[in-house]
Scaffold this motif. Structure first.
Motif, PDB file in Angstrom:
ATOM      1  N   CYS A 201      -0.683  11.027  -2.374  1.00  0.00           N
ATOM      2  CA  CYS A 201      -0.112   9.776  -2.867  1.00  0.00           C
ATOM      3  C   CYS A 201       0.685  10.004  -4.152  1.00  0.00           C
ATOM      4  CB  CYS A 201      -1.234   8.764  -3.113  1.00  0.00           C
ATOM      5  SG  CYS A 201      -0.616   7.170  -3.679  1.00  0.00           S
TER       6      CYS A 201
ATOM      7  N   PRO B 269     -11.495   3.046  -2.760  1.00  0.00           N
ATOM      8  CA  PRO B 269     -11.007   1.665  -2.894  1.00  0.00           C
ATOM      9  C   PRO B 269     -11.501   0.817  -1.722  1.00  0.00           C
ATOM     10  CG  PRO B 269      -9.233   3.106  -2.139  1.00  0.00           C
ATOM     11  CD  PRO B 269     -10.448   3.976  -2.285  1.00  0.00           C
TER      12      PRO B 269
ATOM     13  N   CYS C 295      -8.462   7.377  -8.437  1.00  0.00           N
ATOM     14  CA  CYS C 295      -8.267   7.477  -6.983  1.00  0.00           C
ATOM     15  C   CYS C 295      -9.077   8.633  -6.391  1.00  0.00           C
ATOM     16  CB  CYS C 295      -6.790   7.666  -6.655  1.00  0.00           C
ATOM     17  SG  CYS C 295      -5.741   6.375  -7.334  1.00  0.00           S
TER      18      CYS C 295
ATOM     19  N   PHE D 149      -6.275   9.105   0.750  1.00  0.00           N
ATOM     20  CA  PHE D 149      -4.839   9.410   0.687  1.00  0.00           C
ATOM     21  C   PHE D 149      -4.467  10.056  -0.649  1.00  0.00           C
ATOM     22  CE2 PHE D 149      -0.343   7.668   0.294  1.00  0.00           C
ATOM     23  CZ  PHE D 149       0.198   8.562   1.211  1.00  0.00           C
ATOM     24  N   HIS D 150      -5.428  10.171  -1.597  1.00  0.00           N
ATOM     25  CA  HIS D 150      -5.015  10.542  -2.959  1.00  0.00           C
ATOM     26  C   HIS D 150      -4.320  11.899  -3.086  1.00  0.00           C
ATOM     27  CE1 HIS D 150      -8.820  12.903  -3.654  1.00  0.00           C
ATOM     28  NE2 HIS D 150      -8.030  13.556  -4.468  1.00  0.00           N
TER      29      HIS D 150
ATOM     30  N   CYS E 123      -6.623  -0.208  -2.008  1.00  0.00           N
ATOM     31  CA  CYS E 123      -5.853   0.610  -2.971  1.00  0.00           C
ATOM     32  C   CYS E 123      -6.181   0.147  -4.384  1.00  0.00           C
ATOM     33  CB  CYS E 123      -4.358   0.452  -2.702  1.00  0.00           C
ATOM     34  SG  CYS E 123      -3.343   1.374  -3.870  1.00  0.00           S
ATOM     35  N   HIS E 124      -6.401   1.117  -5.302  1.00  0.00           N
ATOM     36  CA  HIS E 124      -6.643   0.763  -6.702  1.00  0.00           C
ATOM     37  C   HIS E 124      -5.374   0.321  -7.416  1.00  0.00           C
ATOM     38  CE1 HIS E 124     -10.657   2.321  -6.365  1.00  0.00           C
ATOM     39  NE2 HIS E 124     -10.247   3.556  -6.144  1.00  0.00           N
ATOM     40  N   PHE E 125      -4.237   0.875  -6.983  1.00  0.00           N
ATOM     41  CA  PHE E 125      -2.980   0.603  -7.694  1.00  0.00           C
ATOM     42  C   PHE E 125      -1.864   0.272  -6.708  1.00  0.00           C
ATOM     43  CE2 PHE E 125      -5.423   3.885  -9.955  1.00  0.00           C
ATOM     44  CZ  PHE E 125      -5.748   3.165 -11.102  1.00  0.00           C
TER      45      PHE E 125
ATOM     46  N   GLN F 107       1.449   7.776  -6.176  1.00  0.00           N
ATOM     47  CA  GLN F 107       0.986   6.804  -7.187  1.00  0.00           C
ATOM     48  C   GLN F 107      -0.413   7.136  -7.712  1.00  0.00           C
ATOM     49  OE1 GLN F 107       3.120   3.982  -7.687  1.00  0.00           O
ATOM     50  NE2 GLN F 107       4.397   5.269  -6.373  1.00  0.00           N
ATOM     51  N   ALA F 108      -1.033   8.213  -7.214  1.00  0.00           N
ATOM     52  CA  ALA F 108      -2.458   8.453  -7.502  1.00  0.00           C
ATOM     53  C   ALA F 108      -2.726   8.645  -8.994  1.00  0.00           C
ATOM     54  CB  ALA F 108      -2.923   9.683  -6.727  1.00  0.00           C
TER      55      ALA F 108
ATOM     56  N   CYS G  47     -10.205   7.788  -2.683  1.00  0.00           N
ATOM     57  CA  CYS G  47      -9.212   7.332  -1.701  1.00  0.00           C
ATOM     58  C   CYS G  47      -8.758   8.543  -0.907  1.00  0.00           C
ATOM     59  CB  CYS G  47      -8.024   6.701  -2.426  1.00  0.00           C
ATOM     60  SG  CYS G  47      -6.655   6.370  -1.296  1.00  0.00           S
TER      61      CYS G  47
ATOM     62  N   HIS H 247       0.850  -1.187   0.000  1.00  0.00           N
ATOM     63  CA  HIS H 247       0.000   0.000   0.000  1.00  0.00           C
ATOM     64  C   HIS H 247       0.892   1.245   0.000  1.00  0.00           C
ATOM     65  CE1 HIS H 247      -2.999   2.942   0.946  1.00  0.00           C
ATOM     66  NE2 HIS H 247      -3.931   2.011   0.798  1.00  0.00           N
ATOM     67  N   PRO H 248       0.636   2.216  -0.902  1.00  0.00           N
ATOM     68  CA  PRO H 248       1.513   3.391  -0.953  1.00  0.00           C
ATOM     69  C   PRO H 248       1.600   4.136   0.372  1.00  0.00           C
ATOM     70  CG  PRO H 248       0.148   3.291  -2.921  1.00  0.00           C
ATOM     71  CD  PRO H 248      -0.352   2.203  -2.008  1.00  0.00           C
TER      72      PRO H 248
HETATM   73 FE1  SF4 Z   1      -2.671   5.950  -3.895  1.00  0.00          FE
HETATM   74 FE2  SF4 Z   1      -4.758   5.549  -5.484  1.00  0.00          FE
HETATM   75 FE3  SF4 Z   1      -3.892   3.587  -3.927  1.00  0.00          FE
HETATM   76 FE4  SF4 Z   1      -5.084   5.664  -2.846  1.00  0.00          FE
HETATM   77  S1  SF4 Z   1      -6.007   4.181  -4.238  1.00  0.00           S
HETATM   78  S2  SF4 Z   1      -3.256   4.715  -2.124  1.00  0.00           S
HETATM   79  S3  SF4 Z   1      -4.389   7.311  -4.162  1.00  0.00           S
HETATM   80  S4  SF4 Z   1      -2.784   4.538  -5.637  1.00  0.00           S
END
Ligand code: SF4
Length: 614
Positions: free
Chosen positions: A575, A587, A582, A571-572, A599-601, A577-578, A569, A531-532
């Protein structure tokens, strides 16, 4: 070193009078050159802060210089009268403290305080205003003109610390004394401040960095001096001192400093990207489930300047805690960790949703059942001092706890009290003492012993060692480890320190802005951050093994405002990685081997920055 910017020679500082006099600094010497950061390390009471204050010619009430010299930028500040010293504070030497609120006037804006510090040095008002905006920008505050108009309480902790560094730098000092400047900050925010200090040193500033944290010092400082009982017992280049310490006290400090494994070090088998979605952490039957939370939210209403707002302390939590496990609840300040602990301990109740214990909704417990719950589930708080009655001896404290739970026969009480002291590794001789006669670590162990008195099944500990020195932290954490491993207790431990709980917890629940980001087996979590947000927390943790390497900044900015949770999300906005999805779509927690993850990614086995190092 060419002529040092700061030089301390044989500094001796005295305190108190007559029978109560002491010598808290006993012949300390050090030197720092331009562009250099020297870490001054030691535990509470070692004399670090007094040494730092002496660099500005400042002494707390009852404290006085006895002998020795302090030279700043070629001037012996220790030999000057106060009127002359005052002129050096600001342009020659400035100080940054742990708590910025104590340095700022609460009723004046940040900008006006910086401008005043320049006007006091004879700078024109126009130049002072210009320099104010410039220095706020230098320390990385976004939109300096807007920040200058804000009051100290309107800034977040990290921004306030940056503003205080700006105040210290306004007069372009040649030496900066930074006294535990990041201790009160979350590791993710700390990482940004450490990078700022490194950049300032690279631009030529000489910095004395006072800290109890060897992980921070290892990453930031060029050289280290270790202080113990008022003396510098060892000093040298960081890599040499940490790599091969010679002094026994330095060795003790290093042995006690918690460290994190590198990703991959534990040798956990990598999770294939398209692995079947097998529930491991979540595969719990009613037999093993002790706590079960379904759709739990806790909201508070606050009022500020006539405006009502709702704090989303927890939002829609689903979580099962199994019997005989030790669960770490981690995340930054304001993530909801303590609220979750309080709900588990029935010290608070959810706004919506259900918290069940041993199959029964806590909200429906009868008086009798609640009494039994209070025996079975015990709490240990961060501040042992305020949780112990100062009038009671340790024996009285434990006897009262036993009596409350029905153990009243004197012989049985004495036997149980002796066993409790053994359990928390305290000597029996302490029984007749009062809390004030004990060290911080001993007090916390008494608090643990009292919690163990009714033989509970669950111990909930909220940041139980964060106020203690590092060597004491290690001893208390050993007590918790023993309890979890040998006494069959279910342990729930709230902590912001992932290194500290590493050897105690077998499962980690990561919270952010009131929601669960990840629920993972500890080894999987540490070895393969997916998880990021978890990766950001792990990368931000200082590590004594990372000499000359500052923690990564993988979480941008500061934690989201719990009164205005971000969409999708949460955290976007921070993040790295967003992606578009997101911001729009929440998620859901999905199971995979060894963890549940929202998390989507997710990261592929390791965060990019960590992967590059492998
Ligand atoms: Fe980052 Fe998107 Fe995962 Fe949230 S869902 S932690 S914004 S990659």
């Amino acid at each position: 070193m060419s002529s040092p910017r700061l030089q301390i020679d044989e500094l001796v500082i005295g305190a108190g009078e007559g029978d109560r006099s002491s010598t808290p600094v006993r012949g300390a010497s050090l030197a720092i050159g331009a562009g250099e950061i020297l870490g001054l390390v030691g535990e509470s009471g070692s004399g670090k802060t007094l040494t730092g204050l002496a660099c500005l010619g400042l002494f707390q009430p009852g404290v006085r210089p006895v002998s020795g010299t302090v030279t700043v930028d070629g001037q012996a500040i220790s030999a000057l009268p106060e009127r002359e010293r005052r002129k050096l504070r600001g342009p020659s030497v400035a100080m940054v403290f742990q708590d910025p609120l104590s340095s700022f006037h609460p009723g004046l804006t940040i900008g006006s305080q910086i401008v005043h510090s320049l006007l006091d040095r004879g700078v024109s008002r126009a130049d002072a205003k210009k320099r104010c905006l410039e220095v706020l920008g230098e320390v990385g505050l976004p939109r300096p003109d807007a920040q200058a108009k804000r009051y100290p309480h309107q800034l977040s902790g990290g921004m306030r610390q940056r503003a205080m560094i700006a105040l210290a730098l306004a007069n372009r000092p040649r030496v900066l004394i930074a006294d535990e400047p990041t201790t009160a900050l979350d590791p993710t925010v700390q990482a940004g401040i450490l990078r700022l200090l490194r950049r300032l040193a690279d631009d030529g500033l000489a910095i004395l960095f006072i800290s109890h944290n060897l992980g921070v010092v290892a990453g930031l400082c060029d050289r280290v001096a270790v202080m113990y009982q008022g003396q510098i017992v060892e000093s040298g280049p960081t890599a040499e001192l940490i790599g091969a310490p010679r002094d026994a006290y330095t060795k003790t400090l290093l042995a006690a400093a918690p460290t994190l494994p590198e990703p991959g070090e534990l040798g956990i088998e990598a999770v294939p990207v398209d692995a079947p979605r097998v529930a491991a952490v979540v595969d719990v039957d009613a037999e093993t489930a002790l706590f079960d939370l379904r759709g739990v939210s806790r909201h508070f209403t606050t009022r500020s300047r006539g405006r009502r707002s709702t704090v989303h302390a927890l939002d829609g939590i689903d979580l099962t805690i199994r019997r005989n496990t030790s669960v770490g609840v981690v995340g930054e300040s304001g993530s909801g960790k303590s609220t979750l602990a309080r709900l588990l301990g029935a010290l608070d109740h959810p706004s919506t949703g259900q918290v069940s214990f041993d199959g029964q909704d806590i909200a429906t417990l009868s008086k009798e059942q609640m009494r039994s719950f209070r025996r079975r589930v015990q709490f240990v708080f961060q501040d042992a001092t305020s949780s112990l009655d100062p009038r009671y001896t340790i024996r009285d404290t434990l006897a009262e706890a036993l009596s409350t739970h029905g153990v009243r026969e004197p012989g049985e009480q004495s036997r149980r009290i002796a066993a409790l002291l053994d359990q928390v590794r305290l000597p029996q001789q302490l029984l007749g003492r009062h809390p004030r006669e004990l060290s911080g670590g001993q007090r916390q162990r008494v608090a643990i012993a009292r919690a163990l008195a009714p033989r509970p099944e669950v111990l909930i500990a909220d940041e139980p060692v964060s106020a203690l020195d590092v060597s004491i932290q290690a001893q208390v954490m050993e007590v918790f480890r023993d309890l979890a491993e040998n006494d069959g207790l279910t342990l729930v431990m709230v902590s912001h320190d992932l290194a500290l709980i590493r050897d105690v917890c077998d499962t980690l629940v990561t919270l952010y802005n009131g929601t669960i980001m990840e629920n993972a087996e500890a080894d999987t979590y540490y070895d393969q951050p997916r998880h990021p947000y978890s990766a950001a927390l792990l990368d931000a943790m200082p590590n004594p093994r990372h000499i000359g390497r500052l923690p990564e900044v993988l979480a941008l900015g500061e934690p989201a405002d719990p009164t205005a949770p971000p969409s999708g999300c949460r955290f976007h906005p921070r993040c790295t990685q967003a992606q578009d999805l997101c911001a729009s779509t929440v998620p859901l927690l999905r199971p995979e081997p060894g963890r549940e993850l929202a998390c989507h990614f997710p990261l592929q086995v390791a965060a990019p920055a960590r992967k590059a190092e492998l």
